[in-house]
Write a protein that holds these residues in place. Structure first.
Motif, mmCIF file in Angstrom:
data_model
loop_
_atom_site.group_PDB
_atom_site.id
_atom_site.type_symbol
_atom_site.label_atom_id
_atom_site.label_comp_id
_atom_site.label_asym_id
_atom_site.label_seq_id
_atom_site.Cartn_x
_atom_site.Cartn_y
_atom_site.Cartn_z
ATOM 1 N N CYS A 149 7.782 -0.627 53.204
ATOM 2 C CA CYS A 149 8.327 -1.214 51.755
ATOM 3 C C CYS A 149 6.983 -0.921 50.766
ATOM 4 O O CYS A 149 6.927 -1.154 49.467
ATOM 5 C CB CYS A 149 8.592 -2.587 51.735
ATOM 6 S SG CYS A 149 7.076 -3.650 52.313
ATOM 7 N N CYS B 247 2.296 -1.514 54.515
ATOM 8 C CA CYS B 247 3.295 -1.552 55.347
ATOM 9 C C CYS B 247 4.021 -0.095 54.940
ATOM 10 O O CYS B 247 3.986 0.421 53.721
ATOM 11 C CB CYS B 247 4.255 -2.784 54.617
ATOM 12 S SG CYS B 247 6.090 -2.493 55.585
ATOM 13 N N THR C 204 5.571 -2.078 61.357
ATOM 14 C CA THR C 204 5.291 -1.127 59.965
ATOM 15 C C THR C 204 3.953 -1.498 59.434
ATOM 16 O O THR C 204 3.827 -0.250 58.713
ATOM 17 C CB THR C 204 6.497 -1.213 59.024
ATOM 18 O OG1 THR C 204 6.413 -2.908 58.779
ATOM 19 C CG2 THR C 204 7.681 -1.195 59.823
ATOM 20 N N CYS D 201 5.655 -7.518 58.674
ATOM 21 C CA CYS D 201 5.406 -7.302 57.108
ATOM 22 C C CYS D 201 6.107 -8.585 56.555
ATOM 23 O O CYS D 201 7.019 -8.823 56.696
ATOM 24 C CB CYS D 201 6.156 -5.884 56.676
ATOM 25 S SG CYS D 201 5.827 -6.095 54.933
ATOM 26 N N TYR E 11 4.037 -2.549 51.042
ATOM 27 C CA TYR E 11 3.418 -3.841 50.773
ATOM 28 C C TYR E 11 1.665 -3.338 51.127
ATOM 29 O O TYR E 11 1.444 -2.671 52.117
ATOM 30 C CB TYR E 11 3.719 -4.685 51.872
ATOM 31 C CG TYR E 11 2.964 -5.940 51.969
ATOM 32 C CD1 TYR E 11 2.969 -7.071 50.834
ATOM 33 C CD2 TYR E 11 2.147 -6.151 52.911
ATOM 34 C CE1 TYR E 11 2.213 -8.057 51.000
ATOM 35 C CE2 TYR E 11 1.285 -7.355 53.106
ATOM 36 C CZ TYR E 11 1.572 -8.229 51.973
ATOM 37 O OH TYR E 11 0.569 -9.346 52.252
ATOM 38 N N CYS F 232 8.832 -7.354 53.666
ATOM 39 C CA CYS F 232 10.244 -6.692 54.103
ATOM 40 C C CYS F 232 10.636 -7.573 55.524
ATOM 41 O O CYS F 232 11.632 -6.863 56.082
ATOM 42 C CB CYS F 232 10.214 -5.138 54.276
ATOM 43 S SG CYS F 232 9.206 -4.395 55.443
#
Ligand SMILES: [Zn+2]
Length: 65
Positions: free
Chosen positions: A37, A34, A20, A12, A39, A15
């Motif tokens: 976080c 993600c 993820t 990612c 995203y 983060c």
């Protein structure tokens, strides 16, 4: 119905966590999200990481004696 598939080895960009990122469908467009976080990146944008193909060439290498 929502289908998601994780991108193996992808990091990612927000983060910096590996594995993820998941690809899902939203309004006919593939969106990378993600799960850690939150995203989000639409598939029309540049890819977050090109590490999806990582290791691809290694698996095929085999040298019998
Ligand atoms: Zn993240």
């Amino acid at each position: 119905m929502q289908r998601k598939r994780f991108i193996a080895g992808a990091v990612c960009p927000q983060c910096q966590t590996q594995d993820t990122l998941a690809v899902g469908q939203e309004e006919q467009v593939e969106v990378v999200t993600c799960v850690k976080c939150g995203y989000r990146q639409r598939q029309s944008d540049p890819p977050p990481a090109a590490s999806e193909r990582q290791g691809e060439g290694i698996i095929g290498i085999f040298h019998p004696d």
